[in-house]
Design a protein around this motif. Sequence first.
Motif, PDB file in Angstrom:
ATOM      1  N   ALA A  44       0.516  -1.094   0.286  1.00 26.69           N
ATOM      2  CA  ALA A  44      -0.426  -0.146  -0.095  1.00 26.69           C
ATOM      3  C   ALA A  44       0.648   1.575  -0.373  1.00 26.69           C
ATOM      4  O   ALA A  44       2.113   0.753  -0.588  1.00 26.69           O
ATOM      5  N   ILE A  45       0.925   2.018   0.606  1.00 27.48           N
ATOM      6  CA  ILE A  45       1.019   3.450  -0.239  1.00 27.48           C
ATOM      7  C   ILE A  45       2.369   3.790   0.922  1.00 27.48           C
ATOM      8  O   ILE A  45       3.950   3.976  -0.292  1.00 27.48           O
ATOM      9  N   TYR A  46       2.731   2.969   2.347  1.00 25.42           N
ATOM     10  CA  TYR A  46       4.195   2.918   2.662  1.00 25.42           C
ATOM     11  C   TYR A  46       5.192   2.070   1.743  1.00 25.42           C
ATOM     12  O   TYR A  46       6.407   2.249   1.481  1.00 25.42           O
ATOM     13  N   GLY A  47       4.322   0.591   1.505  1.00 26.82           N
ATOM     14  CA  GLY A  47       5.533   0.109   0.790  1.00 26.82           C
ATOM     15  C   GLY A  47       5.365  -0.066  -0.478  1.00 26.82           C
ATOM     16  O   GLY A  47       7.078   0.441  -1.012  1.00 26.82           O
ATOM     17  N   SER A  48       5.041   0.707  -1.436  1.00 30.74           N
ATOM     18  CA  SER A  48       5.080   1.232  -2.556  1.00 30.74           C
ATOM     19  C   SER A  48       5.821   2.869  -2.867  1.00 30.74           C
ATOM     20  O   SER A  48       6.728   3.031  -3.454  1.00 30.74           O
ATOM     21  N   SER A  49       5.801   3.577  -1.954  1.00 30.96           N
ATOM     22  CA  SER A  49       6.462   5.020  -1.415  1.00 30.96           C
ATOM     23  C   SER A  49       8.051   4.537  -1.504  1.00 30.96           C
ATOM     24  O   SER A  49       8.918   4.941  -1.790  1.00 30.96           O
ATOM     25  N   LEU A  50       8.022   3.731  -0.564  1.00 30.27           N
ATOM     26  CA  LEU A  50       9.447   2.900  -0.568  1.00 30.27           C
ATOM     27  C   LEU A  50       9.838   2.331  -1.919  1.00 30.27           C
ATOM     28  O   LEU A  50      10.698   3.099  -2.270  1.00 30.27           O
ATOM     29  N   PHE A  73      -1.007   7.574  -4.797  1.00 32.10           N
ATOM     30  CA  PHE A  73      -0.986   5.778  -4.523  1.00 32.10           C
ATOM     31  C   PHE A  73      -0.591   5.411  -5.968  1.00 32.10           C
ATOM     32  O   PHE A  73       0.767   4.638  -5.986  1.00 32.10           O
ATOM     33  N   ASP A  74      -1.176   5.192  -6.623  1.00 28.71           N
ATOM     34  CA  ASP A  74      -1.319   4.623  -8.288  1.00 28.71           C
ATOM     35  C   ASP A  74       0.050   4.760  -8.863  1.00 28.71           C
ATOM     36  O   ASP A  74       0.823   4.128  -9.790  1.00 28.71           O
ATOM     37  N   TRP A  75       0.459   5.622  -8.839  1.00 28.21           N
ATOM     38  CA  TRP A  75       1.729   6.573  -9.596  1.00 28.21           C
ATOM     39  C   TRP A  75       2.923   5.781  -8.842  1.00 28.21           C
ATOM     40  O   TRP A  75       3.981   5.523  -9.305  1.00 28.21           O
ATOM     41  N   PHE A  76       2.869   5.655  -7.718  1.00 26.11           N
ATOM     42  CA  PHE A  76       4.153   4.786  -6.379  1.00 26.11           C
ATOM     43  C   PHE A  76       4.749   3.706  -7.018  1.00 26.11           C
ATOM     44  O   PHE A  76       5.032   3.175  -7.600  1.00 26.11           O
ATOM     45  N   LYS A  77       3.010   2.992  -7.577  1.00 30.14           N
ATOM     46  CA  LYS A  77       3.460   2.191  -7.780  1.00 30.14           C
ATOM     47  C   LYS A  77       3.425   1.785  -9.641  1.00 30.14           C
ATOM     48  O   LYS A  77       4.644   1.052  -9.703  1.00 30.14           O
ATOM     49  N   ARG A  78       3.159   2.176 -10.300  1.00 32.16           N
ATOM     50  CA  ARG A  78       3.316   2.341 -11.497  1.00 32.16           C
ATOM     51  C   ARG A  78       4.967   2.958 -11.164  1.00 32.16           C
ATOM     52  O   ARG A  78       5.865   1.997 -12.646  1.00 32.16           O
ATOM     53  N   GLY A  95       8.630   7.455   2.914  1.00 34.71           N
ATOM     54  CA  GLY A  95       9.541   6.824   2.008  1.00 34.71           C
ATOM     55  C   GLY A  95      10.923   7.583   1.621  1.00 34.71           C
ATOM     56  O   GLY A  95      12.085   6.371   1.483  1.00 34.71           O
ATOM     57  N   ARG A  96      10.693   8.953   1.405  1.00 34.61           N
ATOM     58  CA  ARG A  96      12.796   8.894   1.204  1.00 34.61           C
ATOM     59  C   ARG A  96      13.646   8.406   2.372  1.00 34.61           C
ATOM     60  O   ARG A  96      14.127   8.071   1.988  1.00 34.61           O
ATOM     61  N   GLY A  97      12.811   8.848   3.488  1.00 39.09           N
ATOM     62  CA  GLY A  97      13.893   8.662   4.108  1.00 39.09           C
ATOM     63  C   GLY A  97      14.384   7.539   4.180  1.00 39.09           C
ATOM     64  O   GLY A  97      15.706   7.060   5.030  1.00 39.09           O
ATOM     65  N   VAL A  98      13.411   6.522   4.535  1.00 41.24           N
ATOM     66  CA  VAL A  98      13.904   4.741   4.883  1.00 41.24           C
ATOM     67  C   VAL A  98      15.049   4.941   3.507  1.00 41.24           C
ATOM     68  O   VAL A  98      15.389   3.618   3.722  1.00 41.24           O
ATOM     69  N   ALA A  99      14.409   4.799   2.514  1.00 35.91           N
ATOM     70  CA  ALA A  99      15.549   4.685   1.023  1.00 35.91           C
ATOM     71  C   ALA A  99      16.204   5.458   1.638  1.00 35.91           C
ATOM     72  O   ALA A  99      17.586   4.179   1.471  1.00 35.91           O
ATOM     73  N   GLU A 100      16.571   6.301   1.613  1.00 37.98           N
ATOM     74  CA  GLU A 100      18.106   6.643   2.249  1.00 37.98           C
ATOM     75  C   GLU A 100      19.009   5.682   3.141  1.00 37.98           C
ATOM     76  O   GLU A 100      19.537   5.580   3.276  1.00 37.98           O
ATOM     77  N   TYR A 101      18.499   5.386   4.039  1.00 41.95           N
ATOM     78  CA  TYR A 101      19.095   4.602   5.625  1.00 41.95           C
ATOM     79  C   TYR A 101      19.290   3.924   4.885  1.00 41.95           C
ATOM     80  O   TYR A 101      20.023   2.655   5.526  1.00 41.95           O
ATOM     81  N   ILE A 102      17.932   2.804   3.918  1.00 42.74           N
ATOM     82  CA  ILE A 102      18.519   1.120   3.321  1.00 42.74           C
ATOM     83  C   ILE A 102      19.533   1.620   2.509  1.00 42.74           C
ATOM     84  O   ILE A 102      20.914   1.063   2.560  1.00 42.74           O
ATOM     85  N   THR A 103      20.125   2.932   1.550  1.00 43.50           N
ATOM     86  CA  THR A 103      20.559   2.852   1.091  1.00 43.50           C
ATOM     87  C   THR A 103      22.598   3.367   1.555  1.00 43.50           C
ATOM     88  O   THR A 103      22.928   3.359   1.065  1.00 43.50           O
ATOM     89  N   TYR A 104      22.602   4.501   2.148  1.00 44.08           N
ATOM     90  CA  TYR A 104      23.742   5.172   2.732  1.00 44.08           C
ATOM     91  C   TYR A 104      24.088   4.786   4.011  1.00 44.08           C
ATOM     92  O   TYR A 104      24.716   5.442   4.507  1.00 44.08           O
TER      93      TYR A 104
END
Length: 400
Positions: free
Chosen positions: A17-23, A167-172, A363-372
């Motif tokens: 949903a919104i968080y899984g797809s944002s991340l 949400f739809d465009w996060f997924k797409r 979503g941006r922050g957790v992606a940063e945490y995973i990446t960096y």
Amino acid sequence: MAMPVQRSYDVVIVGGAIYGSSLAWWLSQMPGFGGSVLVVERDTTYQFASTSHTNSCIRQQFSNETNIRISQFGAEFIKNFRDFMGGDPEVPNLTLQSFGYLYLADNAAFAKVLHQSQQIQSALGAQTQHMTRDEIAAAYPFYNLDGIIAGNHSTVDEGYFDGGTMFDWFKRMARRNGVTYLHDEVMGLSLNGAGTRVEGVMLKSGQTIACGTLVNASGPRAVATSRMAGIELPVRPRKRYSYVFAAAEPLEQDLPLTIDPSGVHVRSDGKYYLAGCPPDDDPDVAYDDFAFDHTIWEEKVWPAIATRIPAFERVKVINEWVGHYAYNTFDQNAILGPHTKVGNFLFMNGFSGHGLQQSPAIGRGVAEYITYGAYRTLDLAPFHYARLETGRAFVEKAVI
């Protein structure tokens, strides 16, 4: 149920949903991240997801600086949605309907809290105004302000937007960038011998997928996922009711999202109006319990809005629904970051109704945490799981 493309993924996200797809989307275009991402979603219709029952609102009127900054980025993201999505002309522009939020105070103690919060918001660049009863009456003469002594209001970057399209465009775009979405259900997790890492994800289809990082984005089901790793989490499903209604005497101006002292909120919704509230008795419920209590409208919502806005004496409900908050019973704020023992188990849980508006920044922050291995924009460490073990609550006074 489809077969995953690979037997191993660098990041497995439980919940699409919104968080899984944002991340997933943020990871897919994060500089420096070259890994593979799998999103496992048990119900690809999202019929019962909190995301599908949202009122799609955003506000900067929080009392905690971190929450304010999260929403400021959320407003920036909404207003520049196509640009964030790479400028593709196929991506629609999103409109932020900035009718604002209006918190009403009926006692001196809450009026003081509102004034203190307004000063914090203003110092961070928000346009919130602390208003007297007379100022509210002059701006919005349709209110009955008996008992009201003050309020906080802003019409800049506060209101509602089309969260479904976001949400739809996060997924797409995540899919377009190579993220794999799998219609399946996580039934168990395998850990290493020391219990310090998740090594694999066991699916209902019988498959086992190895993973580098496991992210819990399971919404109201968050604790069911965490328990697979032996982790207890104070997140439970709680019912929240929403009503769309038509008024026999529509107001002559837009209605801000008004938070009444009764706990009921109401706002303009196109040519209609939308109201909502928690039930007075607010227990944890089963994941599949969406039974509707029809007495709440008659006994709580309509009396409150008709008292506060006399023009709403004659209204007709045209749509109603009940959804679930992923309610953090500890402090009603997000739970993020790694577990203190199972280091590659990351949380995106417990948003308690703030989730849609916070999804771009978090979503941006957790992606940063995973990446960096660290946050590079907003410091989200105050939300980390470790605070649950120390008992140090994240203090936010403006929870609806």
